[in-house]
Design an enzyme around this catalytic site. Structure first.
Site, PDB file in Angstrom:
ATOM      1  N   GLY A   1       0.211  23.050 -69.590  1.00 34.63           N
ATOM      2  CA  GLY A   1       0.425  24.524 -70.119  1.00 34.63           C
ATOM      3  C   GLY A   1       0.053  25.749 -69.825  1.00 34.63           C
ATOM      4  N   THR A   2      -1.216  25.816 -68.995  1.00 36.15           N
ATOM      5  CA  THR A   2      -1.161  27.055 -68.083  1.00 36.15           C
ATOM      6  C   THR A   2      -0.826  27.814 -67.243  1.00 36.15           C
ATOM      7  OG1 THR A   2      -4.306  26.856 -68.868  1.00 36.15           O
ATOM      8  CG2 THR A   2      -2.850  28.447 -66.705  1.00 36.15           C
TER       9      THR A   2
ATOM     10  N   ASN B   1      -4.450  27.634 -81.806  1.00 36.37           N
ATOM     11  CA  ASN B   1      -5.633  26.209 -81.052  1.00 36.37           C
ATOM     12  C   ASN B   1      -6.717  26.069 -81.639  1.00 36.37           C
ATOM     13  OD1 ASN B   1      -5.700  28.766 -79.333  1.00 36.37           O
ATOM     14  ND2 ASN B   1      -7.401  27.533 -78.289  1.00 36.37           N
TER      15      ASN B   1
ATOM     16  N   GLN C   1      -0.304  23.513 -78.660  1.00 35.40           N
ATOM     17  CA  GLN C   1      -1.575  22.927 -79.520  1.00 35.40           C
ATOM     18  C   GLN C   1       0.250  22.481 -81.148  1.00 35.40           C
ATOM     19  OE1 GLN C   1      -3.994  21.367 -80.169  1.00 35.40           O
ATOM     20  NE2 GLN C   1      -4.891  22.376 -78.608  1.00 35.40           N
TER      21      GLN C   1
ATOM     22  N   GLY D   1       1.055  18.324 -71.843  1.00 35.93           N
ATOM     23  CA  GLY D   1       1.071  16.808 -72.233  1.00 35.93           C
ATOM     24  C   GLY D   1      -0.226  16.325 -72.522  1.00 35.93           C
ATOM     25  N   HIS D   2      -1.195  16.874 -72.128  1.00 35.85           N
ATOM     26  CA  HIS D   2      -2.503  16.214 -72.752  1.00 35.85           C
ATOM     27  C   HIS D   2      -2.958  16.639 -74.196  1.00 35.85           C
ATOM     28  CE1 HIS D   2      -5.799  19.487 -72.456  1.00 35.85           C
ATOM     29  NE2 HIS D   2      -5.181  20.019 -71.971  1.00 35.85           N
TER      30      HIS D   2
ATOM     31  N   THR E   1       6.913  18.419 -54.863  1.00 32.61           N
ATOM     32  CA  THR E   1       7.380  17.259 -54.722  1.00 32.61           C
ATOM     33  C   THR E   1       6.603  17.132 -56.042  1.00 32.61           C
ATOM     34  OG1 THR E   1       6.980  16.411 -52.524  1.00 32.61           O
ATOM     35  CG2 THR E   1       6.507  14.892 -54.320  1.00 32.61           C
TER      36      THR E   1
ATOM     37  N   CYS F   1     -20.580  29.050 -75.408  1.00 31.71           N
ATOM     38  CA  CYS F   1     -22.316  29.191 -75.681  1.00 31.71           C
ATOM     39  C   CYS F   1     -23.026  29.214 -74.722  1.00 31.71           C
ATOM     40  CB  CYS F   1     -22.573  27.701 -76.613  1.00 31.71           C
ATOM     41  SG  CYS F   1     -21.704  27.267 -78.064  1.00 31.71           S
TER      42      CYS F   1
END
Length: 384
Positions: A71-72, A150, A178, A199-200, A236, A322
């Site tokens: 996505g990035t 997100n 998302q 995809g993930h 490729t 954090c």
């Protein structure tokens, strides 16, 4: 006790059927899609089949689908490319609640001399289409807006925003990382010219994504090389992962309505349970225009990070960055006008296909017990 995974917005496990689909292309079917022999031809055909599966899920044509590394990359390709199409329309309109992949691109363009206007979201997380329309002028080349935020899950009125942009001659990029696979996404209904997929986020492996490019848009490539992906994304092709994404899109389309209903019900039950046991807990974002799987809540008078540290069984996210000795509240939450101290109490709970009914009560109980322990800490420290 068995861990409870409530971080599906961060990443999803690879669906077993997706793994089965991609494995042959990691083994015997290892051909280069550009080779003219049998192995190469079969790899090429597998890519085109996957391209068609992705296109079907989002209502596009196969030749409008370009595979990327995620996505990035897709958002970089879209935003940085669209800003270079017309030197007379270099300005960009976006929002204050974008994913870093969008915000970083916009900041980069600002450094290159492009004007970027960031429209603030309302307190409920919605972006007002009228405010976006007011920000667009004859120098605006691109409007880029996240479809489903997100962290808080709020679903934006993209179709109205896109209609306003098109009336003024600007292109529209939609970050749908998302939303695709969780709710119905149709590029025609949204009015998107460019649309990013990761995809993930929909049970394919990490490292593959898509940029949808509407026919007729001459988007300059980020990379230079050979002619793969119609010359727009040379290199490729990652055949196994592309096949995996195609399978993931096919499965998502088949399960979409059923899973959305199931997860929405579970999320409602989870919030009800948390409200019963944690007085003052607050839902962040719009109460109804939201992803069916996403619940962002503010635990009162505590740090969300400490809640999760005290509740290792529930694997979730805080939505804050954090650091070793300090915490910084989520920029998304503070952009909504949430005060610094309250924003530190945020926890994002995002459900998925692996979430079971029994997980809801168990997670709510574990989180409530963790909140009680953390909330008592100042009193204990003072007594000592």
């Amino acid at each position: 006790m068995t861990p409870i995974y409530f971080d599906y917005n961060a990443t999803t496990p690879v669906d077993p059927a997706v793994l089965e689909a991609m494995l042959p292309y990691l083994q015997g079917e290892f051909g280069n899609p550009s080779s003219a022999h049998g192995l190469g031809n079969r790899a090429h055909d597998a890519i085109e089949s996957a391209r068609a599966e992705v296109a079907t899920l989002i209502g596009a044509a196969p030749d409008e689908i370009i595979f990327t590394s995620g996505g990035t990359e897709a958002s970089n390709f879209a935003i940085r490319g669209a800003a270079r199409i017309d030197e007379k329309r270099r300005d960009v309109v976006t929002s204050t609640i974008e994913h870093p992949a969008t915000e970083a691109c916009c900041a980069y363009l600002e450094g290159e001399g492009h004007k970027v206007t960031r429209v603030p979201a309302q307190a409920d997380g919605l972006i007002d289409p009228a405010r976006v329309a007011a920000a667009i002028d004859n120098k605006t080349g691109l409007v880029t807006i996240i479809h489903a935020q997100n962290e808080i899950g709020t679903i934006q009125p993209i179709a109205e925003i896109a209609a306003a942009a098109r009336c003024r001659g600007a292109l529209v990029h939609v970050d749908s990382a998302q939303s695709v696979g969780k709710i119905a996404v149709d590029v025609e209904e949204l009015g998107a010219d460019l649309l990013s997929i990761a995809g993930h986020k929909l049970y394919a492996p990490k490292g593959v994504g898509v940029l949808y490019i509407r026919r007729g848009i001459a988007l300059p490539p980020l990379l230079l090389g050979a002619g793969q992906e119609r010359g727009r994304r040379p290199g490729t092709e990652n055949v196994p992962y592309i096949v995996a994404l195609g399978a993931a899109c096919r499965i998502a389309g088949a399960l979409l309505e059923r899973e959305a209903t199931r997860l929405s019900t579970l999320v409602g039950e989870l919030f009800d349970a948390l409200e019963r046991d944690i007085p003052g807990i607050v839902l962040v974002g719009h109460p109804t225009r939201r992803l069916p799987n996403t619940l962002n809540v503010l635990f009162p008078n505590v740090s969300g990070r400490k809640i999760l540290e005290q509740c290792p069984r529930v694997m979730a996210s805080t939505g804050s960055a954090c650091h070793a000795d300090s915490e910084k509240p989520s920029a998304i939450l503070t952009a909504l006008g949430i005060a610094h101290d309250r924003a530190l109490g945020a926890v994002r709970l995002s459900l998925g296909r692996g979430t079971k009914q029994d997980d809801i009560a168990a997670a709510a109980r574990a989180l409530a017990e963790a909140w009680q322990r953390v909330a008592r800490e100042p009193a204990v420290a003072a007594a000592e």
